[in-house]
Enzyme design. Structure first.
Site, PDB file in Angstrom:
ATOM      1  N   GLY A 264       0.803  -1.220   0.000  1.00  0.00           N
ATOM      2  CA  GLY A 264       0.000   0.000   0.000  1.00  0.00           C
ATOM      3  C   GLY A 264       0.833   1.265   0.000  1.00  0.00           C
ATOM      4  CD  GLU A 267       6.812   2.320   7.802  1.00  0.00           C
ATOM      5  OE1 GLU A 267       6.109   2.001   6.825  1.00  0.00           O
ATOM      6  OE2 GLU A 267       7.187   1.494   8.667  1.00  0.00           O
ATOM      7  CG  HIS A 300      -0.707   2.584   8.431  1.00  0.00           C
ATOM      8  ND1 HIS A 300      -1.156   1.654   9.338  1.00  0.00           N
ATOM      9  CD2 HIS A 300       0.517   2.149   8.034  1.00  0.00           C
ATOM     10  CE1 HIS A 300      -0.264   0.696   9.481  1.00  0.00           C
ATOM     11  NE2 HIS A 300       0.772   0.971   8.695  1.00  0.00           N
ATOM     12  CD  GLU A 301       2.315   3.828   5.206  1.00  0.00           C
ATOM     13  OE1 GLU A 301       3.369   3.647   5.845  1.00  0.00           O
ATOM     14  OE2 GLU A 301       1.529   2.893   4.916  1.00  0.00           O
ATOM     15  CD  GLU A 323       3.580  -1.974   9.857  1.00  0.00           C
ATOM     16  OE1 GLU A 323       2.495  -1.346   9.857  1.00  0.00           O
ATOM     17  OE2 GLU A 323       4.585  -1.585   9.227  1.00  0.00           O
TER      18      GLU A 323
HETATM   19  N1  TRP Z   1       5.603  -0.623   6.441  1.00  0.00           N
HETATM   20  C1  TRP Z   1       4.618  -0.609   5.387  1.00  0.00           C
HETATM   21  C2  TRP Z   1       3.320  -0.239   6.073  1.00  0.00           C
HETATM   22  O1  TRP Z   1       3.046   0.857   6.318  1.00  0.00           O
HETATM   23  C3  TRP Z   1       4.483  -1.920   4.702  1.00  0.00           C
HETATM   24  C4  TRP Z   1       5.229  -2.080   3.423  1.00  0.00           C
HETATM   25  C5  TRP Z   1       5.210  -1.271   2.380  1.00  0.00           C
HETATM   26  C6  TRP Z   1       6.023  -3.169   3.035  1.00  0.00           C
HETATM   27  N2  TRP Z   1       5.953  -1.790   1.358  1.00  0.00           N
HETATM   28  C7  TRP Z   1       6.462  -2.948   1.753  1.00  0.00           C
HETATM   29  C8  TRP Z   1       6.400  -4.325   3.654  1.00  0.00           C
HETATM   30  C9  TRP Z   1       7.266  -3.848   1.065  1.00  0.00           C
HETATM   31  C10 TRP Z   1       7.214  -5.229   2.990  1.00  0.00           C
HETATM   32  C11 TRP Z   1       7.633  -4.975   1.703  1.00  0.00           C
HETATM   33  O2  TRP Z   1       2.555  -1.019   6.523  1.00  0.00           O
HETATM   34 ZN    ZN Z   2       2.551   0.063   8.611  1.00  0.00          ZN
END
Ligand code: TRP
Ligand code: ZN
Length: 867
Positions: A264, A267, A300-301, A323
Site C-alpha cells: 500500500g 513510511e 497510517h504512514e 504495525e
Molecule cells: N511498512 C509498510 C506499512 O506501512 C508496509 C510495506 C510497504 C512493506 N511496502 C512494503 C512491507 C514492502 C514489505 C515490503 O505497513
Molecule cells: Zn505500517
C-alpha cells in the site's frame, strides 16, 4: 574472492537474536543514477562493539566494484551472492563500498527500481541490501546523508530523506542534490526518488508553531487528484497532536505516488512512497471506499513517524510493535473523523473472515512470529490486524487515560532506539499498574480462541449465571495452548429491550468481564427476568464466540442493543443461523416474519445512520462463511448466499424500493452523510437487481452517474446478477478508462469475481486488454488475485482455475516473488476442501514445489502447506 551461494533457504528464529557486531554512526550515500548501471558509493563510520575484527555485511544482486578502509583499498574480504565479509579490521574505521546495480532489470520492486521511468526505492523489510552491502537489520541506526546525481531534463526532482542541504549542476546535462536526515534510522527507512512529477504543495503549522512544508508528487497531469491525500495528511498531523500529543519532527514531509508498488505505502522518514491507489482520487475515478482508504493509509504512514520511525523494531520478529500499534492508531483516526461503528464493523469483518482463516491455515503464526524464512511473508493480517486487536485489548483494559500514559512512558524510555514488543507492554503495565503478565501470551500464542458461553436463569433467587470457557485448538506449529487474558464485554437485556444493571457479589459491576482461566463462572444478581445477553460487545477480543442464541433473542438485540456494533452483530449471527442450516441440509431458505420485520425496521428507521443500515444489510462473504465449516462446501455456500439474498430481496422489496428512491441526488460531495446515503442506495440496488422487475435500475444509475461510487454500484450489481446490461456497461467503462490502469483496476476486479462458470475465459481475455500488465502488482491483484477468491471460477470442479493459478504463480515467481507469495494464500488452504478439489489443488502446489529457482517466499509457504 567469490564463493557460491547456498541453495536451500534457511530459517531464522526469534530466540537466536544477538546484538550487532558493529555500530554504524553515519552513512553517506552517493548515487550516480543510470537506468541499467547505477553506481552506489556508501561511506560509513564504523565502530566495533566488543572487539570484533570481522564485519559481515549482507547484499543481494550487487556487483562489487571497490572496498576501501580509511580511504585505502582493502583486500581482506570474501564476497558471495549474498554477503561481504571484511576481516582484520581496526576498532574504528571509515568503510567505503562501491557497488553497481541495474534498476531497469528490477521487476521484484525491492531495492532501487524504475516505476514508469522514475527511480524509486522500497527497502522494507530487507531491500536495502539490494542497494549496497550493509548491516541491513532494523537495530542498526545511523545518520544518513544522500547525494543523488542524474540527468536534469529527465529527472528534475531528486528526493531523499530529511532536509535538502545543497544542489548544483554537472556536465552533460546532469545535476545533483544532497539530502541530510538528522534522525538516526535503520536502513529499511531509507528512500530515494528521482523523476519528473507534478507537485501539490501546502503547509502545516505544528502545535509548537513550526511550519512544515508538505509536498505530494504525482505523475504529470494528476495533480487535481491529490487534494484528498493532502487534506488527509493535514488531518493526520492535527489528530496525532490532539489525541496522542505527538508533533512532527522535520521541516518537510514528502509523499510520492508511484504506479508500480508491491504494497500500500511505505513510511520512509520524511519521504513516504505510496502506491498511487492510495493517493489519487477524484469524483469520477474514485469510490467513497477509495477516499476512505486514502485517509486511512495516509494516516497510517504518517503515524509511523512516531510508532515505527522514532521508536523502531529491534528485529523483524517484533514487526507488530510498529504495525499493530500503527493500525490501531489509523483505525482510531478514521473512527474519530468518521463513523466509529462502521469502522469497527469493517475491522471485525476482516478479523472474523481472512484473519481467522489465516489462523487456521498452514502459515498460522502468532502476532510476534518465532520462525521466519522470508520476512515479506509476515506482513500479514495476523501481524497487522490481529496485532491491532491486541493493542485495542490493552486499550480496553487500561482505558484511554492510562493507555496514553503508557504511550508517553514508552516514548520516554525508547525514543531514538529499536525496541521490542515486551518493552511496549512493560511501559503500558508500569504506567497503568495493570498486570499484563498473562496478557502477554497474546504475543506468543497463535490461533483463534473459542469462547463458549452457557447460561442459566434461576427465577427463585433472581440470579443469572454465565459459565464461560475458552479453548484454542492446536495450530500447525504450536500444539500446546494456554488460557489467555480475554476482555469480554457483556450487557444483559430484558424482553422490553431495557438494560439490566450488572450486579456481581452485591456490587454494581462494569460490563467488562475478565476471562483468565479455562473456565469461569459469573453470577449476576437481582436479575428480575430471564435476560438476553449481548456477548462480546464491540468485539472486545479477537475470538470466536459460541452461544446458542435463539432467533427471538437476536431479533431483540438487532432492535434494542445500545450500540450499533452489537445490533449489526446480532443481524450477522441471525443470518449465520440460516446460512449454516441451508448449507448443512441443502435446503432452501425461508425467513420468518420476525426476521423480515426486523430488517424492515432497520430500512424504515430514519433516525439510523444510513451507513450503519447498509452494513447491517450486507451478507457475510463466501470467504467468511467458509470458515464456519470443517470441510468447505464451495457450491453449497454459494447457493445458500444467493438464496438468502434473493429471499431478503423478495421479502423486503417495498422497503428496498422506497429506500432506493428516497435518495435525492444533490450535488456530489464526500461528507460522511453523503457517503452513507450512497452506500445504502447501492446495497439496495444489489438486492433489487436480483429481482426481474427491477433489472433496469442498474443501467439507469450507470447512465445518470456523475461519480465512481454510483458507477461501480451499478456495475457491481450488473456483474453480480449477470444482468442483460452487464456487457454494455463493461464496454462503456473500458472505452472511457482504457488509458488509466488505476481506474481500469475496478473493471479488472469485476472480471475476476464474475460469479459464473465462464469467469476464467473473461480473465484470460482481460489479460489481453491494453491496460493490463503482468509487471504491475495492482493489475495482477485486481484481475488474477480477485479470480483466486472466485468460488465459481477458481474453484471450478474441472480444475481449470487451479491450473491457471499454478501457471500464474510460476510466472510471478521469477518476476515478482513478493506478489506471487501474497496471491498463493487461497491455495494453501487446500486441505479444507472436498476430495476432488483437494487433490487438484495439491497437485498444483507440488508442481510449484518442484519448480526450479523457487523463490524463498513461495518455498516457505508451499513447504508449510504440503507438510
Ligand atoms: N511498512 C509498510 C506499512 O506501512 C508496509 C510495506 C510497504 C512493506 N511496502 C512494503 C512491507 C514492502 C514489505 C515490503 O505497513
Ligand atoms: Zn505500517
Amino acid at each position: 574472492m567469490q564463493d557460491t551461494a547456498s541453495a536451500q533457504p534457511v530459517a531464522k528464529y526469534r530466540k537466536d537474536y544477538t546484538a550487532p557486531s558493529h555500530t554504524i554512526s553515519t552513512l553517506d550515500l552517493l548515487f550516480k543514477l543510470h537506468n541499467t548501471d547505477t553506481l552506489v558509493t556508501a561511506t560509513s563510520q564504523v565502530t566495533s562493539n566488543n572487539g570484533a575484527t570481522e564485519l559481515a555485511l549482507v547484499g543481494e544482486q550487487l556487483s562489487l566494484t571497490e572496498v576501501l578502509v580509511d580511504g585505502k583499498p582493502w583486500a581482506d574480504y570474501v564476497s558471495t551472492d549474498e554477503s561481504l565479509t571484511i576481516s582484520n579490521l581496526p576498532a574504528t574505521f571509515e568503510l567505503t563500498i562501491t557497488t553497481q546495480i541495474n534498476p531497469s532489470a528490477n521487476t521484484a520492486l525491492e531495492g532501487l527500481y524504475l516505476s514508469d521511468g522514475a527511480f524509486c526505492t522500497q527497502c522494507e523489510a530487507e531491500g536495502f541490501r539490494r542497494i549496497t552491502y550493509f548491516l541491513d537489520r532494523p537495530d542498526v541506526l545511523a545518520k544518513y546523508t544522500t547525494t543523488i546525481e542524474a540527468d536534469k531534463a529527465e529527472f528534475p526532482f531528486l528526493l531523499s530523506n530529511g532536509n535538502k542541504l545543497a544542489q548544483g549542476d554537472l556536465e552533460n546535462g546532469r545535476h545533483w542534490v544532497k539530502w541530510e536526515d538528522p534522525h538516526p534510522k535503520p536502513s529499511y527507512l531509507f528512500a530515494l526518488v528521482a523523476g519528473d512529477f507534478d507537485q501539490l504543495t501546502d503547509t502545516f503549522t505544528t502545535c509548537s508553531g513550526r511550519e512544515v512544508a508538505l509536498e505530494i508528487f504525482v505523475d504529470k497531469g494528476n495533480v487535481d487528484r491529490a487534494h484528498h491525500a493532502m487534506l488527509s495528511l493535514k488531518n493526520s498531523m492535527k489528530w496525532d497532536e490532539e489525541r496522542f500529543g505527538l508533533e512532527y519532527d522535520l521541516d518537510i514531509y514528502m509523499i510520492v505516488a508511484v504506479d508500480f508498488f508491491n504494497m500500500g505505502a511505505m513510511e520512509n522518514k520524511g519521504l513516504n512512497v505510496f502506491n498511487s491507489k492510495f493517493v489519487l482520487a477524484d469524483q469520477s475515478t474514485a469510490t467513497d471506499k477509495d477516499y476512505l482508504g486514502i485517509e486511512a493509509v495516509i494516516g497510517h504512514e504518517y503515524f509511523h513517524n512516531w510508532t515505527g520511525n522514532r521508536v523502531t523494531c529491534r528485529d523483524w520478529f517484533q514487526l507488530s510493535l510498529k504495525e499493530g500499534l500503527t493500525v490501531f492508531r489509523d483505525q482510531e483516526f478514521s473512527s474519530d473523523l468518521g463513523s466509529r461503528a462502521v469502522n469497527r464493523i469493517n475491522h471485525v469483518r476482516i478479523i472474523r473472515g481472512p484473519q481467522f482463516a489465516e489462523d487456521a491455515s498452514p502459515m498460522s503464526h502468532p502476532i510476534r512470529p518465532e520462525k521466519v524464512i522470508e520476512m515479506n511473508n509476515f506482513y500479514t493480517l495476523t501481524v497487522y490486524e490481529k496485532g491491532s486487536e491486541v493493542i485495542r485489548m490493552i486499550h480496553t483494559l487500561l482505558g484511554e487515560q492510562a493507555f496514553q500514559a503508557g504511550i508517553k512512558l514508552y516514548f520516554e524510555r525508547h525514543d531514538g532506539t529499536a525496541a521490542t514488543c515486551d518493552d511496549f507492554v512493560a511501559a503500558m503495565q508500569d504506567a497503568s499498574g495493570v498486570d499484563l503478565t498473562q496478557f502477554k501470551l497474546w504475543y506468543s500464542q497463535s490461533g483463534t480462541p473459542t469462547v463458549t458461553v452457557v447460561d442459566s436463569y434461576d427465577a427463585q433467587n433472581k440470579t443469572y449465571t454465565l459459565d464461560i470457557s475458552q479453548r484454542t485448538e492446536p495450530t500447525a506449529t504450536q500444539q500446546e495452548k494456554h488460557a489467555l487474558h480475554i476482555p469480554f464485554d457483556v450487557e444483559l437485556y430484558r424482553n422490553d429491550g431495557s438494560v439490566i444493571t450488572p450486579i456481581i457479589e452485591g456490587k454494581e459491576h462494569s460490563t467488562l468481564l475478565q476471562l483468565t482461566q479455562d473456565s469461569q463462572r459469573f453470577v449476576f444478581e437481582q436479575v428480575d427476568e430471564a435476560p438476553t445477553p449481548s456477548l462480546l460487545r464491540e468485539f472486545t477480543a479477537p475470538v470466536k464466540l459460541e452461544y446458542s442464541y435463539t432467533e427471538q433473542q437476536l431479533v431483540l438485540l438487532m432492535k434494542c442493543a445500545t450500540n450499533e456494533v452489537s445490533r449489526w452483530d446480532a443481524g450477522q449471527t441471525l443470518m449465520s443461523l440460516y446460512i449454516k442450516e441451508a448449507v448443512s441440509n441443502g435446503t432452501d431458505i425461508t425467513l420468518s416474519d420476525d426476521v423480515l420485520n426486523s430488517y424492515k425496521a432497520l430500512l424504515t428507521d430514519t433516525t439510523l445512520d444510513s451507513a450503519f443500515v447498509a452494513e447491517a444489510l450486507t451478507l457475510p462473504p463466501h470467504s467468511e462463511v467458509s470458515g464456519w465449516f470443517d470441510v468447505i462446501d464451495v457450491d453449497g455456500i454459494s447457493k445458500a448466499l444467493t438464496d438468502l439474498k434473493l429471499t431478503l430481496a423478495k421479502g423486503l422489496e417495498a422497503e428496498l424500493v422506497n429506500a432506493y428512491q428516497s435518495f435525492t441526488s444533490e450535488s456530489y460531495d464526500i461528507s460522511h452523510p453523503s457517503i452513507a446515503k450512497r452506500s445504502l442506495r447501492n446495497i439496495c440496488l444489489s438486492y433489487l437487481s436480483c429481482l426481474p422487475q427491477h433489472q433496469d435500475l442498474a443501467k439507469a444509475l450507470f447512465d445518470g452517474s456523475d461519480n465512481m461510487t454510483d458507477t461501480m454500484g451499478a456495475m457491481s450489481a450488473a456483474n453480480q446478477c449477470d444482468l442483460a446490461c452487464r456487457e454494455a456497461l463493461m464496454t462503456a467503462y473500458s472505452e472511457r478508462w482504457a488509458h488509466d490502469g488505476l481506474v481500469m483496476d475496478k473493471w479488472f476486479m469485476l472480471q475476476g469475481i464474475k460469479p459464473s462458470a465462464d469467469a476464467l475465459e473473461g480473465v484470460k481475455a482481460a489479460m489481453e486488454h491494453s491496460a493490463f500488465s503482468m509487471q504491475n502488482p495492482n493489475r495482477v491483484r485486481n484481475l488474477i488475485g480477485a479470480f483466486f477468491a472466485n468460488p465459481y471460477g477458481f474453484h471450478a470442479i474441472d480444475g481449470s482455475g487451479y491450473r491457471f493459478a499454478g501457471e500464474m504463480l510460476a510466472q510471478l515467481n521469477s518476476t515478482n516473488p513478493q506478489v506471487a507469495s501474497r496471491l498463493i494464500d487461497p491455495m494453501l488452504k487446500f486441505a479444507r476442501y472436498d476430495e476432488t478439489r483437494k487433490s487438484l489443488m495439491r497437485k498444483e502446489l507440488e508442481i510449484l514445489r518442484d519448480t526450479p529457482d523457487l523463490a524463498k517466499d513461495l518455498f516457505e509457504k508451499v513447504e508449510a502447506a504440503l507438510k
